[in-house]
Design an enzyme around this catalytic site. Structure first.
Site, PDB file in Angstrom:
ATOM      1  N   CYS A  61      37.229  56.513 -39.346  1.00 27.73           N
ATOM      2  CA  CYS A  61      38.593  55.926 -39.177  1.00 27.73           C
ATOM      3  C   CYS A  61      39.535  57.049 -39.056  1.00 27.73           C
ATOM      4  O   CYS A  61      39.350  58.257 -39.500  1.00 27.73           O
ATOM      5  CB  CYS A  61      39.008  55.259 -40.353  1.00 27.73           C
ATOM      6  SG  CYS A  61      38.013  53.633 -40.452  1.00 27.73           S
ATOM      7  N   ASP A 333      34.130  44.515 -16.670  1.00 25.58           N
ATOM      8  CA  ASP A 333      34.192  45.159 -17.982  1.00 25.58           C
ATOM      9  C   ASP A 333      33.371  46.373 -17.992  1.00 25.58           C
ATOM     10  O   ASP A 333      32.220  46.566 -18.276  1.00 25.58           O
ATOM     11  CB  ASP A 333      33.351  44.209 -18.993  1.00 25.58           C
ATOM     12  CG  ASP A 333      33.407  44.606 -20.348  1.00 25.58           C
ATOM     13  OD1 ASP A 333      34.120  45.606 -20.739  1.00 25.58           O
ATOM     14  OD2 ASP A 333      32.687  44.042 -21.206  1.00 25.58           O
ATOM     15  N   CYS A 359      37.770  49.184 -22.338  1.00 33.26           N
ATOM     16  CA  CYS A 359      37.728  50.105 -23.637  1.00 33.26           C
ATOM     17  C   CYS A 359      38.357  51.393 -23.594  1.00 33.26           C
ATOM     18  O   CYS A 359      38.156  52.249 -24.303  1.00 33.26           O
ATOM     19  CB  CYS A 359      36.168  50.292 -23.893  1.00 33.26           C
ATOM     20  SG  CYS A 359      35.229  51.039 -22.715  1.00 33.26           S
TER      21      CYS A 359
END
Length: 401
Positions: A61, A333, A359
């Site tokens: 993170c 995609d 993405c």
């Protein structure tokens, strides 16, 4: 603080640093934080208390110090900022979808052994040093529950001063576990694998000792379902990171579809979109990975879907306009690099609708610039933050001609 205060954080840059109006970067700051003349950071209302004890060292993170409002704004800004850089203006920017904590269903951890100590976790930010996970605010609890038991198992099969990869996916039958870089020697180690799989109800346990993956436990065929159709799941195959993130991406595409007409799903993977969208229309699905295409083809046949699965390298052999023009909708995609070769062919086509799932906002924006220059209108973009608290952002862009 009035005499010392010289600037405030006004936004968060693509890599996660807070940025002041004059362009200075400060790590681990949030919009509204104030910067003193001596560099001291005074937290503002958007600075959150990180929920995980491993933050910010853990590389899993980067943005746990942002509150929900600021994180959602960051996710949207990653998309709009990339488009602005390419001179592309969407007609509409839809509200972002943000995945909740502890919903990540797919993870690749590293493990290392030093004497009797087994460390399992993500690498430290900007380093190869592992953070030994004692908690995790992003992983689905069913995945994190295996971390401590894995330390005991790896003590038997991970050689000293060696590293291994621990790859986990949540599929229809439970947890699919792949261990790479281990060494299973002797009856005790071999039996420990079976005992571990049974004790933790694994869907499948696969071992790769460096000579290829070998399945050691699979009580029933491992599958993942899309649109109600179970598809054979190759070990650690690609999945969208969270179920709700997948639903948000599929929903954004579905909402744009015309009532009828054939759909082409390019870079289709295991059929995330092809199966979810093809319950009442014909679908052509193309993908470069052979094992994935075979799984999709067999699943579609069993479900009696009108789906043609094609093993095709779309970078070397993209669909040309004569092929593309047969479809009412093209769904893309691609991987992070984007789909430049295929987009160049689409730009010359007359396909009325393109749903581009990305993405990587940067490669999407570059491809969007080619499509809009060819006459397509970017009707909408839907930002999706399913990698919660990370700088990784996804999106769906809808192009119409």
């Amino acid at each position: 603080m009035s005499d010392n205060e010289v600037d405030s954080i006004i936004r968060v840059a693509a890599r996660g640093d807070g940025v002041t109006a004059d362009g200075r970067h400060f790590p681990l700051t949030a919009p509204g934080d104030r910067i003193g003349a001596d560099g001291t950071v005074y937290f503002g209302v958007h600075h959150a208390v990180p929920p995980c004890a491993h933050f910010p060292a853990c590389g899993g993170c980067q943005l746990q110090h942002l509150d929900d409002e600021s994180y959602a704004e960051f996710v949207t800004a990653r998309v709009t900022g990339a488009l602005t850089g390419q001179g592309v203006v969407p007609a509409a920017v839809l509200p972002p979808h943000i995945s909740p904590p502890m919903t990540r269903r797919r993870a690749a951890l590293r493990a290392a052994r030093a004497g009797k100590r087994i460390t399992i976790g993500f690498a430290e930010e900007g380093s190869h040093r592992l953070i030994d996970l004692q908690m995790c605010a992003i992983l689905d609890p069913r995945l994190f529950a295996l971390v401590q038991p894995l330390r005991a198992l790896l003590a038997l099969i991970l050689p000293d001063k060696r590293a291994a990869h621990v790859k986990m996916s949540l599929i229809d039958q439970g947890v699919d576990l792949l261990l790479e870089g281990v060494r299973v020697e002797g009856l005790a180690a071999d039996e420990a694998l079976g005992d571990f799989a049974r004790a933790h109800g694994l869907a499948r346990l696969t071992i790769d000792e460096g000579e290829g993956a070998q399945t050691r436990w699979e009580p029933e065929p491992a599958t993942i379902s899309f649109g109600g159709v179970p598809v054979g799941f190759p070990s650690f195959a690609f999945l969208q990171a969270t179920p709700d993130g997948e639903a948000a991406l599929v929903g954004a595409v579905r909402q744009a579809l015309p009532p009828g007409g054939a759909v082409a799903d390019l870079f289709c993977g295991l059929g995330t979109f092809a199966l979810a969208l093809g319950d009442n229309r014909p679908v052509y699905a193309a993908e470069g990975a052979r094992d994935v295409v075979l799984s999709l083809k067999m699943a579609a046949a069993r479900a009696q879907r009108r789906l043609a699965a094609d093993h095709r390298d779309l970078f070397r052999r993209p669909l040309v306009p004569e092929e593309l023009n047969r479809f009412a909708t093209i769904v893309l995609d691609p991987p992070r690099a984007g789909a430049r070769e295929q987009v160049m062919q689409l730009a010359q086509s007359s396909v009325p609708l393109i749903a581009y799932v990305s993405c990587n906002p940067a490669s999407f924006a570059r491809d969007a610039a080619h499509l809009t220059a060819a006459g397509y209108q970017l009707d909408s973009v839907k930002p999706v933050g399913q990698f919660r608290w990370s700088t990784h952002v996804e999106l769906v862009g809808i192009f119409r001609r």
